[in-house]
Design a protein around this motif. Structure first.
Motif, mmCIF file in Angstrom:
data_model
loop_
_atom_site.group_PDB
_atom_site.id
_atom_site.type_symbol
_atom_site.label_atom_id
_atom_site.label_comp_id
_atom_site.label_asym_id
_atom_site.label_seq_id
_atom_site.Cartn_x
_atom_site.Cartn_y
_atom_site.Cartn_z
ATOM 1 N N ILE A 31 7.338 1.834 -5.760
ATOM 2 C CA ILE A 31 7.196 0.505 -6.360
ATOM 3 C C ILE A 31 6.344 0.579 -7.619
ATOM 4 O O ILE A 31 6.689 0.020 -8.669
ATOM 5 C CB ILE A 31 6.577 -0.480 -5.340
ATOM 6 N N VAL A 32 5.218 1.277 -7.535
ATOM 7 C CA VAL A 32 4.310 1.387 -8.689
ATOM 8 C C VAL A 32 4.999 2.076 -9.858
ATOM 9 O O VAL A 32 4.807 1.708 -11.029
ATOM 10 C CB VAL A 32 3.016 2.121 -8.291
ATOM 11 N N SER A 33 5.825 3.081 -9.559
ATOM 12 C CA SER A 33 6.495 3.803 -10.648
ATOM 13 C C SER A 33 7.423 2.882 -11.443
ATOM 14 O O SER A 33 7.581 3.057 -12.660
ATOM 15 C CB SER A 33 7.284 4.991 -10.099
ATOM 16 N N LEU A 34 8.013 1.880 -10.782
ATOM 17 C CA LEU A 34 8.861 0.936 -11.499
ATOM 18 C C LEU A 34 8.051 -0.163 -12.169
ATOM 19 O O LEU A 34 8.365 -0.585 -13.284
ATOM 20 C CB LEU A 34 9.886 0.319 -10.545
ATOM 21 N N LEU A 35 7.006 -0.624 -11.490
ATOM 22 C CA LEU A 35 6.152 -1.646 -12.108
ATOM 23 C C LEU A 35 5.434 -1.108 -13.338
ATOM 24 O O LEU A 35 5.089 -1.877 -14.251
ATOM 25 C CB LEU A 35 5.123 -2.150 -11.090
ATOM 26 N N ILE A 62 4.500 -4.019 4.398
ATOM 27 C CA ILE A 62 3.198 -4.667 4.251
ATOM 28 C C ILE A 62 2.113 -3.646 3.939
ATOM 29 O O ILE A 62 1.236 -3.881 3.095
ATOM 30 C CB ILE A 62 2.873 -5.490 5.513
ATOM 31 N N SER A 63 2.162 -2.499 4.588
ATOM 32 C CA SER A 63 1.196 -1.438 4.285
ATOM 33 C C SER A 63 1.348 -0.962 2.843
ATOM 34 O O SER A 63 0.349 -0.687 2.155
ATOM 35 C CB SER A 63 1.386 -0.257 5.238
ATOM 36 N N ALA A 64 2.595 -0.882 2.374
ATOM 37 C CA ALA A 64 2.827 -0.482 0.986
ATOM 38 C C ALA A 64 2.321 -1.541 0.020
ATOM 39 O O ALA A 64 1.725 -1.219 -1.020
ATOM 40 C CB ALA A 64 4.312 -0.229 0.767
ATOM 41 N N VAL A 65 2.520 -2.817 0.369
ATOM 42 C CA VAL A 65 2.051 -3.908 -0.491
ATOM 43 C C VAL A 65 0.546 -3.833 -0.681
ATOM 44 O O VAL A 65 0.023 -4.042 -1.789
ATOM 45 C CB VAL A 65 2.452 -5.272 0.094
ATOM 46 N N ALA A 66 -0.194 -3.534 0.385
ATOM 47 C CA ALA A 66 -1.651 -3.430 0.281
ATOM 48 C C ALA A 66 -2.038 -2.361 -0.735
ATOM 49 O O ALA A 66 -2.987 -2.546 -1.518
ATOM 50 C CB ALA A 66 -2.244 -3.110 1.653
ATOM 51 N N ARG A 67 -1.316 -1.257 -0.745
ATOM 52 C CA ARG A 67 -1.600 -0.179 -1.697
ATOM 53 C C ARG A 67 -1.223 -0.573 -3.115
ATOM 54 O O ARG A 67 -1.963 -0.326 -4.070
ATOM 55 C CB ARG A 67 -0.849 1.091 -1.278
ATOM 56 N N VAL A 68 -0.059 -1.191 -3.267
ATOM 57 C CA VAL A 68 0.392 -1.581 -4.605
ATOM 58 C C VAL A 68 -0.515 -2.657 -5.191
ATOM 59 O O VAL A 68 -0.872 -2.620 -6.375
ATOM 60 C CB VAL A 68 1.852 -2.094 -4.552
ATOM 61 N N SER A 69 -0.912 -3.613 -4.363
ATOM 62 C CA SER A 69 -1.742 -4.715 -4.845
ATOM 63 C C SER A 69 -3.081 -4.237 -5.375
ATOM 64 O O SER A 69 -3.634 -4.816 -6.316
ATOM 65 C CB SER A 69 -1.959 -5.728 -3.709
ATOM 66 N N ALA A 70 -3.596 -3.165 -4.785
ATOM 67 C CA ALA A 70 -4.864 -2.609 -5.274
ATOM 68 C C ALA A 70 -4.720 -2.070 -6.690
ATOM 69 O O ALA A 70 -5.685 -2.074 -7.471
ATOM 70 C CB ALA A 70 -5.331 -1.503 -4.333
ATOM 71 N N MET A 71 -3.505 -1.601 -7.043
ATOM 72 C CA MET A 71 -3.266 -1.046 -8.386
ATOM 73 C C MET A 71 -2.663 -2.063 -9.341
ATOM 74 O O MET A 71 -2.801 -1.950 -10.557
ATOM 75 C CB MET A 71 -2.338 0.169 -8.272
ATOM 76 N N GLU A 72 -1.951 -3.056 -8.786
ATOM 77 C CA GLU A 72 -1.307 -4.097 -9.595
ATOM 78 C C GLU A 72 -1.732 -5.467 -9.049
ATOM 79 O O GLU A 72 -0.951 -6.183 -8.430
ATOM 80 C CB GLU A 72 0.217 -3.953 -9.522
ATOM 81 N N PRO A 73 -2.998 -5.858 -9.278
ATOM 82 C CA PRO A 73 -3.530 -7.077 -8.638
ATOM 83 C C PRO A 73 -2.834 -8.362 -9.070
ATOM 84 O O PRO A 73 -2.909 -9.367 -8.353
ATOM 85 C CB PRO A 73 -5.005 -7.077 -9.061
ATOM 86 N N ASP A 74 -2.155 -8.371 -10.206
ATOM 87 C CA ASP A 74 -1.494 -9.588 -10.676
ATOM 88 C C ASP A 74 -0.060 -9.714 -10.155
ATOM 89 O O ASP A 74 0.594 -10.729 -10.400
ATOM 90 C CB ASP A 74 -1.474 -9.622 -12.206
#
Length: 395
Positions: free
Chosen positions: A342-346, A227-239
């Motif tokens: 996660i971001v590196s793959l997205l 969940i903590s990681a999701v908060a970080r990823v969502s800030a960079m990948e909002p969609d």
């Protein structure tokens, strides 16, 4: 060959699913199976019976085991005349192992060849249980360690990490073999996005990226880090949307929903709870995530790879041996590293992710098919006094 399996229970779990798949694969060789559950009927009972396999229920209470049940199990083992008795998990290893020793002795008195069945224990947990993981479980595991030089002919571990930790816990090292879990590549396979039931059920656009996680709600799965990681990823990948599938991953779990609300990510998370269609839903993910603190050989990672989905996973147990170079490994308990993976793959285009997914699928087919797994079990069952390994190559 007749195999009798003794298992602690038949809920849906990694060991239970492995038993089901092993039965499926081995039936092609004419192997006959009987499954004995030490506790009550549960979800997997009917699935196993649907394969034409007899399931017997011993009916032991988890809180207060009845010693008389031991003699019922002994009587069943003598009656069934197995070539192999395979026990699954600590309670079954201990109780089933003692029953098998008595049955082997009792049967051998009447007819020598009936007393020669092979007893195989199954270790399906990475870490040797400590008192922190539960007093009863730790005591049972200690008894198993003490008896490991006396009862089983072989101890089959689902991962090399499990073998190492149990040897440290006192298990007999010379009787331990590693056979990595096998996967059903016909059930878990890539599927076309235009037939994607997950996005349709959630009302998501076909172009929406999905990061998925699958598993029961349990401290070992470390959903707080996810969940903590999701908060970080969502800030960079909002969609992007984040889908959580598994027992306890639903809106009724107040502890989980509170964590999600504190992280401010309620709008991007979807909690589906348990599902019988994980093989269909998982293939819709763009990225699969494992945040666990402890695993053996994580079944869900192998299933995602078989579906052609690239994975970001914590470097626990034998996850590295499973994934190879097809995804991203990160330290456990580190939400920043998990988010970065996660971001590196997205950040890859769809073709880049699909290429990694194809590599993952190829790795599963060449090293971790259920057919290869069953061949290793069969070899261990039929050969005495010789060491076998499966899947330990980490390249």
């Amino acid at each position: 060959m007749r195999i009798v399996h003794v298992i602690s229970g038949l809920q849906v779990g990694g060991a239970e699913m492995m038993l089901y798949r092993l039965i499926q694969a081995s039936q092609r060789d004419g192997v006959r199976h009987t499954v004995i559950s030490m506790s009550s009927l549960d979800t997997m009972s009917e699935r196993i019976r649907s394969l034409g396999v007899e399931v017997r229920i011993l009916g032991m209470s988890r809180s207060l085991p009845n010693p008389l049940m031991l003699f019922r199990l002994v009587r069943w083992l003598v009656e069934l005349r197995p070539d192999v008795v395979q026990t699954w998990m600590y309670h079954a290893d201990l109780f089933g192992g003692i029953a098998a020793r008595i049955a082997r002795t009792a049967a051998g008195r009447g007819e020598r060849r009936r007393g020669t069945f092979r007893l195989a224990w199954g270790v399906h947990q990475t870490e040797f249980p400590s008192m922190r993981s539960g007093t009863k479980l730790a005591i049972v595991a200690k008894f198993c360690a003490w008896l490991s030089t006396r009862l089983p002919d072989v101890i089959i571990c689902c991962a090399d990490a499990a073998r190492i930790s149990h040897v440290r816990g006192g298990y007999c090292s010379t009787r331990m073999q590693v056979i990595f879990n096998g996967f059903d590549l016909e059930l878990f396979k890539p599927r076309r996005r235009d037939s994607d039931p997950l996005r349709k059920a959630l009302g998501l656009d076909p172009a929406t990226k999905i990061v998925g996680i699958v598993g029961r709600y349990d401290p070992a799965k470390d959903y707080g880090t996810f969940i903590s990681a999701v908060a970080r990823v969502s800030a960079m990948e909002p969609d992007c949307r984040f889908v959580m599938i598994g027992r306890g991953l639903d809106e009724s779990n107040q502890e989980l929903t509170a964590m999600i609300d504190r992280a401010g990510i309620r709008d991007v998370c979807r909690l589906t709870g348990a599902s019988n269609d994980v093989h269909l839903l998982m293939s819709a993910f763009d990225v699969f995530c494992l945040s666990s603190r402890s695993e053996g050989l994580p079944t869900v990672v192998g299933e995602a790879m078989a579906c052609g989905v690239p994975c970001v996973a914590t470097d626990v147990g034998d996850t590295a041996a499973l994934m190879g170079e097809t995804g991203r490994l990160v330290p456990s308990g580190d939400p920043e590293a998990l988010a970065a993976g996660i971001v590196s793959l997205l950040s890859l285009d769809r073709e880049g992710r699909e290429q990694l997914g194809r590599q993952a699928r190829t790795r599963m087919a060449s090293r971790f098919s259920i057919e290869r797994c069953w061949a290793s079990y069969r070899q261990v069952y039929s050969t005495r006094g010789q060491a076998f390994g499966f899947g330990i190559d980490r390249t």
